[in-house]
Scaffold this active site. Structure first.
Site, PDB file in Angstrom:
ATOM      1  N   GLY A 111      -0.782 100.329 -42.017  1.00 12.83           N
ATOM      2  CA  GLY A 111      -1.736  99.778 -41.046  1.00 12.83           C
ATOM      3  C   GLY A 111      -1.763 100.505 -39.728  1.00 12.83           C
ATOM      4  O   GLY A 111      -2.735 100.423 -38.980  1.00 12.83           O
TER       5      GLY A 111
ATOM      6  N   ILE B 288      -4.646 103.130 -47.650  1.00 15.75           N
ATOM      7  CA  ILE B 288      -5.359 101.893 -47.973  1.00 15.75           C
ATOM      8  C   ILE B 288      -6.270 101.553 -46.798  1.00 15.75           C
ATOM      9  O   ILE B 288      -7.482 101.554 -46.917  1.00 15.75           O
ATOM     10  CB  ILE B 288      -4.373 100.751 -48.252  1.00 15.75           C
ATOM     11  CG1 ILE B 288      -3.470 101.131 -49.436  1.00 15.75           C
ATOM     12  CG2 ILE B 288      -5.122  99.437 -48.539  1.00 15.75           C
ATOM     13  CD1 ILE B 288      -2.317 100.198 -49.663  1.00 15.75           C
TER      14      ILE B 288
ATOM     15  N   ASP C 136      -6.233  94.433 -47.043  1.00 23.84           N
ATOM     16  CA  ASP C 136      -4.949  94.460 -47.756  1.00 23.84           C
ATOM     17  C   ASP C 136      -4.407  93.028 -47.789  1.00 23.84           C
ATOM     18  O   ASP C 136      -3.563  92.655 -46.984  1.00 23.84           O
ATOM     19  CB  ASP C 136      -3.971  95.387 -47.020  1.00 23.84           C
ATOM     20  CG  ASP C 136      -2.806  95.774 -47.919  1.00 23.84           C
ATOM     21  OD1 ASP C 136      -1.910  96.491 -47.422  1.00 23.84           O
ATOM     22  OD2 ASP C 136      -2.792  95.358 -49.084  1.00 23.84           O
TER      23      ASP C 136
ATOM     24  N   LYS D 232      -2.014  95.421 -39.280  1.00 23.32           N
ATOM     25  CA  LYS D 232      -2.142  94.322 -40.239  1.00 23.32           C
ATOM     26  C   LYS D 232      -1.506  93.040 -39.767  1.00 23.32           C
ATOM     27  O   LYS D 232      -1.914  91.945 -40.120  1.00 23.32           O
ATOM     28  CB  LYS D 232      -1.554  94.746 -41.591  1.00 23.32           C
ATOM     29  CG  LYS D 232      -2.298  95.904 -42.243  1.00 23.32           C
ATOM     30  CD  LYS D 232      -1.626  96.366 -43.522  1.00 23.32           C
ATOM     31  CE  LYS D 232      -2.310  97.606 -44.058  1.00 23.32           C
ATOM     32  NZ  LYS D 232      -1.665  98.119 -45.294  1.00 23.32           N
TER      33      LYS D 232
HETATM   34  O1  LIG Z   1      -1.558 102.239 -43.630  1.00 24.44           O
HETATM   35  P1  LIG Z   1      -2.195 101.856 -44.927  1.00 24.44           P
HETATM   36  O2  LIG Z   1      -3.072 102.949 -45.458  1.00 24.44           O
HETATM   37  O3  LIG Z   1      -2.892 100.517 -44.918  1.00 24.44           O
HETATM   38  O4  LIG Z   1      -0.959 101.607 -45.924  1.00 24.44           O
HETATM   39  C1  LIG Z   1      -0.570 102.454 -46.898  1.00 24.44           C
HETATM   40  C2  LIG Z   1       0.661 103.236 -46.548  1.00 24.44           C
HETATM   41  O5  LIG Z   1       1.785 102.414 -46.246  1.00 24.44           O
HETATM   42  C3  LIG Z   1       2.901 102.765 -47.082  1.00 24.44           C
HETATM   43  O6  LIG Z   1       3.633 103.795 -46.431  1.00 24.44           O
HETATM   44  P2  LIG Z   1       5.087 104.365 -46.865  1.00 24.44           P
HETATM   45  O7  LIG Z   1       4.885 104.966 -48.197  1.00 24.44           O
HETATM   46  O8  LIG Z   1       6.053 103.248 -46.924  1.00 24.44           O
HETATM   47  O9  LIG Z   1       5.423 105.397 -45.833  1.00 24.44           O
HETATM   48  C4  LIG Z   1       2.166 103.228 -48.333  1.00 24.44           C
HETATM   49  O10 LIG Z   1       2.953 103.976 -49.204  1.00 24.44           O
HETATM   50  C5  LIG Z   1       1.022 103.994 -47.789  1.00 24.44           C
HETATM   51  O11 LIG Z   1       1.372 105.297 -47.501  1.00 24.44           O
HETATM   52  N1  LIG Z   2      -0.704  97.099 -50.113  1.00 27.17           N
HETATM   53  C1  LIG Z   2       0.176  98.075 -49.847  1.00 27.17           C
HETATM   54  C2  LIG Z   2       0.486  98.383 -48.541  1.00 27.17           C
HETATM   55  C3  LIG Z   2       1.404  99.399 -48.315  1.00 27.17           C
HETATM   56  N2  LIG Z   2       1.975 100.043 -49.347  1.00 27.17           N
HETATM   57  C4  LIG Z   2       1.653  99.719 -50.622  1.00 27.17           C
HETATM   58  O1  LIG Z   2       2.204 100.349 -51.569  1.00 27.17           O
HETATM   59  N3  LIG Z   2       0.757  98.742 -50.878  1.00 27.17           N
END
Ligand SMILES: O=P(O)(O)OC[C@H]1O[C@H](OP(=O)(O)O)[C@H](O)[C@@H]1O
Ligand SMILES: Nc1ccnc(=O)[nH]1
Length: 503
Positions: A168, A197, A256, A288
């Site tokens: 987020g 995402i 999400d 988020k």
């Molecule tokens: O920020 P948004 O796109 O909503 O969330 C998706 C990101 O958050 C998590 O990060 P990490 O892999 O734990 O570094 C997911 O793997 C992805 O890279």
């Molecule tokens: N919904 C999600 C948020 C962040 N990481 C994930 O693997 N999925």
């Protein structure tokens, strides 16, 4: 109906099968109808496209459907209208705000994995979760169903640590530093990440800039048993396969849903066999989770879900009120992360967060005394041990361990915004920053994104550079500039905030 397979070089992200108009009329099939294709003992589902690309007695199979089953050209198959899956009725239950039983959740997830549900039904399911939510019973059932409809990994090298951010916050390249720090201390950390995402670059998008991220579970087992770590894309594996399918719907809607997020993250951790899991909840305006109270409630849910899965979970509530580091976008973030690992130095927010999270994991894994983890993590980073481990990860994942961050290509179409007045940076709008980077082409265009030159609290003079947009095409750059002008993502204010008179 019986039909001969004709393989078509069509790749659409949807599971389309092509049927001649006359055949369709005879079989009472219509566009987007779901059909079952039986090839021996194998059954595959596809959505009908009426087309003259195939003749009567043929069925055109797209490259997407070929991923589900390796049909042979000319092979004879049976095509049967599938009708509406039972799981659609369960999706409508959730749309009506009703609680789903375990078996109903399992049916939905199995139908998603079997591609019996089309984009429209999957989007409806994700939206119903956003609106009506899930309780912990439903979340636990969803998590296990997501994990058990895919493969599970059995790694011998224990203890197995893991870290995952709910995401987020723009620029959140933190775990690219955390993983090598923790692995350099001798712990095992098989990191799986999703693609973006709601952000402009998921960790899988960033790592893909300098290494492969798509591996089979056997390949991952080999890498992790050898070097103690990996940084791979969960969606490439048959690891909780419903996860990446639902994430595609979330990405399209930029949502999400909390219950799905819990299941999405913990299903991957469960499938990897992770025993000690640290969850990062970035908290602040424009991410988020906006308040610490909300973050604490979500933390309790992660810890409870972990207990139900037999995993020990801790949660770090982290500052998410502005981007992490100075870069947003896959290639720009890759440069910043690798430079920080190589030199042990970088933006305070990135270094502080990475050593903080890594320090907790070192304590959870028993290699650092209580309260000493962050100090140990910083020593591992500054000594170059983390970089040495990162080079092992890059090499094992098919990248160039001698990579030079400055040689990573970034978008060469640029535009720099400057401070309209002198004053102080009082806010950076996370959502606007993400939207501008996405308008510039990220994450699909790896070189697209933003470079930020200021952070909240800093003093600027009129004309000082605030941020630069990078794009890989003039059209994308223009689009991002228009959006940035409208969004004004960085607020500059003096001590006189407003002058009010004649009211
Ligand atoms: O920020 P948004 O796109 O909503 O969330 C998706 C990101 O958050 C998590 O990060 P990490 O892999 O734990 O570094 C997911 O793997 C992805 O890279
Ligand atoms: N919904 C999600 C948020 C962040 N990481 C994930 O693997 N999925």
């Amino acid at each position: 109906m019986k039909a001969r397979v004709k393989i078509l070089d069509v790749y659409s992200g949807r599971y389309s099968v092509f049927i001649n108009e006359n055949e369709a009329k005879k079989a009472k099939l219509h566009p987007d109808d779901l059909v079952k294709i039986e090839a021996g003992k194998k059954t595959v589902y596809g959505s009908v496209v009426i087309s003259s690309l195939v003749g009567e007695g043929e069925i055109g199979v797209s490259r997407d459907v070929l991923q589900l089953h390796s049909f042979s050209e000319g092979e004879t198959v049976t095509v049967v209208p599938s009708g509406t899956p039972e799981s659609v009725r369960y999706i409508k239950k959730k749309m009506n705000g009703e609680k789903l039983r375990k078996v109903e959740i399992e049916t939905i997830i199995k139908d998603i994995v079997d591609r019996k549900l089309r984009d429209i039904e999957i989007s409806s399911f994700v939206t119903s979760l956003e609106i009506n939510g899930l309780d912990m019973d439903e979340i636990a059932a969803l998590t296990i169903a997501m994990a058990e409809t895919g493969d599970m990994l059995d790694i011998d090298r224990k203890p197995i640590m893991d870290v995952h951010s709910i995401g987020g916050v723009p620029g959140n390249k933190t775990n690219i530093l955390v993983v090598p720090i923790v692995a350099a201390a001798g712990l095992t950390i098989p990191k799986t990440s999703s693609r973006a995402i709601t952000s402009a670059a998921g960790t899988a998008d960033v790592v893909e800039v300098f290494a492969e991220v798509s591996f089979s579970l056997d390949e991952i087992k080999r890498i992790v048993e050898k070097i103690g770590a990996c940084m791979v894309w969960g969606g490439a594996l048959n690891l909780a396969p419903a996860d990446d399918i639902t994430i595609k719907a979330e990405r399209a809607l930029s949502i999400d849903p909390t219950g799905l997020m819990l299941a999405s993250i913990m299903s991957k951790k469960y499938a990897m066999g992770s025993q000690y899991v640290l969850i990062d909840i970035p908290t602040g305006k424009g991410v988020k989770v906006e308040t610490v109270d909300q973050a604490r409630a979500l933390a309790r849910d992660f810890i409870e879900l972990g207990k139900r899965l037999g995993q020990y979970v801790e949660v770090a509530i982290t500052y998410g009120g502005q981007p992490i580091g100075h870069t947003v976008g896959p290639a720009l973030e890759a440069r910043e992360a690798l430079s920080a690992l190589m030199t042990g130095k970088g933006p305070g927010s990135l270094i502080e967060k990475a050593t903080g999270l890594a320090g907790i994991l070192l304590e959870m894994g028993g290699v650092a005394p209580a309260g000493m983890g962050k100090k140990m993590a910083r020593e591992i980073l500054e000594s170059g041990k983390a970089w040495e481990k990162m080079k092992e990860i890059i090499e094992e994942q098919g990248g160039d361990p001698n990579i030079k961050p400055e040689e990573i290509p970034i978008g060469d179409k640029t535009y720099t915004f400057t401070a309209p007045t002198s004053g102080y940076v009082t806010a950076i709008d996370n959502r606007a920053i993400t939207a501008i980077a996405r308008a510039a082409g990220a994450p699909e265009d790896k070189g697209a994104g933003l470079e930020l030159y200021v952070k909240v609290g800093e003093k600027v003079k009129e004309g000082d550079p605030l941020f630069t947009i990078h794009a890989e095409s003039e059209a994308r750059l223009d689009q991002a500039i228009v959006f940035a002008r409208r969004a004004e993502p960085i607020r500059i204010e003096g001590m006189v905030l407003q002058r009010i008179g004649n009211i």
